[in-house]
Design a protein around this motif. Structure first.
Motif, PDB file in Angstrom:
ATOM      1  N   UNK A  74      -1.794   9.941  24.158  1.00  0.00           N
ATOM      2  CA  UNK A  74      -1.582  11.174  25.024  1.00  0.00           C
ATOM      3  C   UNK A  74      -1.424  12.306  23.900  1.00  0.00           C
ATOM      4  N   UNK A  75      -0.924  12.292  22.822  1.00  0.00           N
ATOM      5  CA  UNK A  75      -0.961  13.173  21.641  1.00  0.00           C
ATOM      6  C   UNK A  75      -2.291  13.482  21.298  1.00  0.00           C
ATOM      7  N   UNK A  76      -3.252  12.567  21.321  1.00  0.00           N
ATOM      8  CA  UNK A  76      -4.569  12.503  20.707  1.00  0.00           C
ATOM      9  C   UNK A  76      -5.385  13.371  21.870  1.00  0.00           C
ATOM     10  N   UNK A  77      -5.080  13.143  22.927  1.00  0.00           N
ATOM     11  CA  UNK A  77      -5.754  14.008  24.123  1.00  0.00           C
ATOM     12  C   UNK A  77      -5.392  15.511  24.137  1.00  0.00           C
ATOM     13  N   UNK A  78      -4.160  15.489  24.138  1.00  0.00           N
ATOM     14  CA  UNK A  78      -3.501  16.943  24.011  1.00  0.00           C
ATOM     15  C   UNK A  78      -4.168  17.785  22.772  1.00  0.00           C
ATOM     16  N   UNK A  79      -4.185  17.016  21.563  1.00  0.00           N
ATOM     17  CA  UNK A  79      -4.640  17.664  20.572  1.00  0.00           C
ATOM     18  C   UNK A  79      -5.944  18.038  20.668  1.00  0.00           C
ATOM     19  N   UNK A  80      -6.789  17.224  21.036  1.00  0.00           N
ATOM     20  CA  UNK A  80      -8.222  17.473  21.396  1.00  0.00           C
ATOM     21  C   UNK A  80      -8.278  18.446  22.464  1.00  0.00           C
ATOM     22  N   UNK A  81      -7.628  18.570  23.541  1.00  0.00           N
ATOM     23  CA  UNK A  81      -7.714  19.630  24.364  1.00  0.00           C
ATOM     24  C   UNK A  81      -7.419  21.018  23.851  1.00  0.00           C
ATOM     25  N   UNK A  82      -6.387  21.107  23.032  1.00  0.00           N
ATOM     26  CA  UNK A  82      -5.731  22.458  22.308  1.00  0.00           C
ATOM     27  C   UNK A  82      -7.128  22.702  21.400  1.00  0.00           C
ATOM     28  N   UNK A  83      -7.630  21.958  20.619  1.00  0.00           N
ATOM     29  CA  UNK A  83      -8.703  22.242  19.618  1.00  0.00           C
ATOM     30  C   UNK A  83      -9.823  22.798  20.316  1.00  0.00           C
ATOM     31  N   UNK A 118     -10.042  24.302  23.277  1.00  0.00           N
ATOM     32  CA  UNK A 118      -9.941  25.633  23.750  1.00  0.00           C
ATOM     33  C   UNK A 118     -10.136  26.748  22.802  1.00  0.00           C
ATOM     34  N   UNK A 119     -10.247  26.449  21.392  1.00  0.00           N
ATOM     35  CA  UNK A 119     -10.407  27.271  20.539  1.00  0.00           C
ATOM     36  C   UNK A 119     -11.817  27.163  19.766  1.00  0.00           C
ATOM     37  N   UNK A 120     -12.511  28.426  19.444  1.00  0.00           N
ATOM     38  CA  UNK A 120     -13.819  28.423  18.767  1.00  0.00           C
ATOM     39  C   UNK A 120     -13.470  28.442  17.413  1.00  0.00           C
ATOM     40  N   UNK A 121     -12.473  28.808  16.879  1.00  0.00           N
ATOM     41  CA  UNK A 121     -12.195  29.002  15.370  1.00  0.00           C
ATOM     42  C   UNK A 121     -10.938  27.800  15.070  1.00  0.00           C
ATOM     43  N   UNK A 122     -10.837  27.510  13.901  1.00  0.00           N
ATOM     44  CA  UNK A 122      -9.815  26.578  13.387  1.00  0.00           C
ATOM     45  C   UNK A 122      -8.590  27.099  13.804  1.00  0.00           C
ATOM     46  N   UNK A 123      -7.699  26.050  14.217  1.00  0.00           N
ATOM     47  CA  UNK A 123      -6.273  26.526  14.699  1.00  0.00           C
ATOM     48  C   UNK A 123      -5.330  25.962  13.407  1.00  0.00           C
ATOM     49  N   UNK A 161      -9.587  21.604  13.266  1.00  0.00           N
ATOM     50  CA  UNK A 161     -10.762  22.113  14.038  1.00  0.00           C
ATOM     51  C   UNK A 161     -11.455  20.645  14.602  1.00  0.00           C
ATOM     52  N   UNK A 162     -12.117  20.930  15.593  1.00  0.00           N
ATOM     53  CA  UNK A 162     -12.967  19.937  16.095  1.00  0.00           C
ATOM     54  C   UNK A 162     -14.328  20.036  15.373  1.00  0.00           C
ATOM     55  N   UNK A 163     -14.841  18.611  15.083  1.00  0.00           N
ATOM     56  CA  UNK A 163     -16.208  18.655  14.454  1.00  0.00           C
ATOM     57  C   UNK A 163     -17.283  18.598  15.696  1.00  0.00           C
ATOM     58  N   UNK A 164     -18.321  18.539  15.606  1.00  0.00           N
ATOM     59  CA  UNK A 164     -19.129  18.292  16.726  1.00  0.00           C
ATOM     60  C   UNK A 164     -19.128  17.314  17.335  1.00  0.00           C
ATOM     61  N   UNK A 165     -18.777  16.154  16.700  1.00  0.00           N
ATOM     62  CA  UNK A 165     -18.555  14.794  17.251  1.00  0.00           C
ATOM     63  C   UNK A 165     -17.302  14.999  18.241  1.00  0.00           C
ATOM     64  N   UNK A 166     -16.300  15.586  17.774  1.00  0.00           N
ATOM     65  CA  UNK A 166     -15.030  15.971  18.749  1.00  0.00           C
ATOM     66  C   UNK A 166     -15.510  16.674  19.748  1.00  0.00           C
ATOM     67  N   UNK A 167     -16.441  17.708  19.709  1.00  0.00           N
ATOM     68  CA  UNK A 167     -16.620  18.781  20.862  1.00  0.00           C
ATOM     69  C   UNK A 167     -17.497  17.583  21.840  1.00  0.00           C
ATOM     70  N   UNK A 168     -18.562  17.039  21.545  1.00  0.00           N
ATOM     71  CA  UNK A 168     -19.070  16.057  22.339  1.00  0.00           C
ATOM     72  C   UNK A 168     -18.233  15.146  23.053  1.00  0.00           C
ATOM     73  N   UNK A 169     -17.444  14.455  22.258  1.00  0.00           N
ATOM     74  CA  UNK A 169     -16.410  13.437  22.718  1.00  0.00           C
ATOM     75  C   UNK A 169     -15.528  14.243  24.112  1.00  0.00           C
ATOM     76  N   UNK A 170     -14.908  15.621  23.812  1.00  0.00           N
ATOM     77  CA  UNK A 170     -14.447  16.396  24.799  1.00  0.00           C
ATOM     78  C   UNK A 170     -15.164  16.512  25.902  1.00  0.00           C
ATOM     79  N   UNK A 171     -16.433  16.796  25.737  1.00  0.00           N
ATOM     80  CA  UNK A 171     -17.248  17.212  26.846  1.00  0.00           C
ATOM     81  C   UNK A 171     -17.505  15.921  27.729  1.00  0.00           C
TER      82      UNK A 171
END
Length: 92
Positions: free
Chosen positions: A14-23, A25-30, A79-89
């Motif tokens: 659940x924490x990983x999912x919440x973290x990926x969600x928060x990241x 939402x942002x186009x810049x590092x958090x 921040x999310x990497x491109x792999x992370x953004x792809x996973x989130x999508x």
């Protein structure tokens, strides 16, 4: 639910999912400290999760490389990497 217990399998927690969600939402590092407040977790719990989601090798296995931790002066950013953004999508 205790986030420490959730981290038994951090990449599917659940924490990983919440973290990926928060990241996502942002186009810049958090800033990491901002994430601890938003997610209501201790810094150590967040960093443990980040270790599993990043590229670190843990128990001989490389992580998925979904997140990247970096420094900007005194601030630690995440921040999310491109792999992370792809996973989130894919998950949406």
């Amino acid at each position: 639910m205790n986030n420490e217990a959730v981290l038994m399998n951090p990449a599917s927690s659940t924490l990983a999912d919440a973290l990926l969600h928060e990241l996502a939402l942002s186009s810049t590092p958090v800033p990491v400290l901002r994430l601890t407040k938003r997610l209501r977790v201790r810094l150590s719990s967040l960093l443990r999760c980040v270790a599993y989601l990043g590229e670190d090798i843990i128990a001989g296995n490389p992580g998925p490389g979904w997140v990247r931790l970096h420094q900007d002066g005194d601030r630690t950013l995440l921040s999310l990497t491109q792999k992370g953004r792809d996973k989130w999508q894919q998950e949406k």
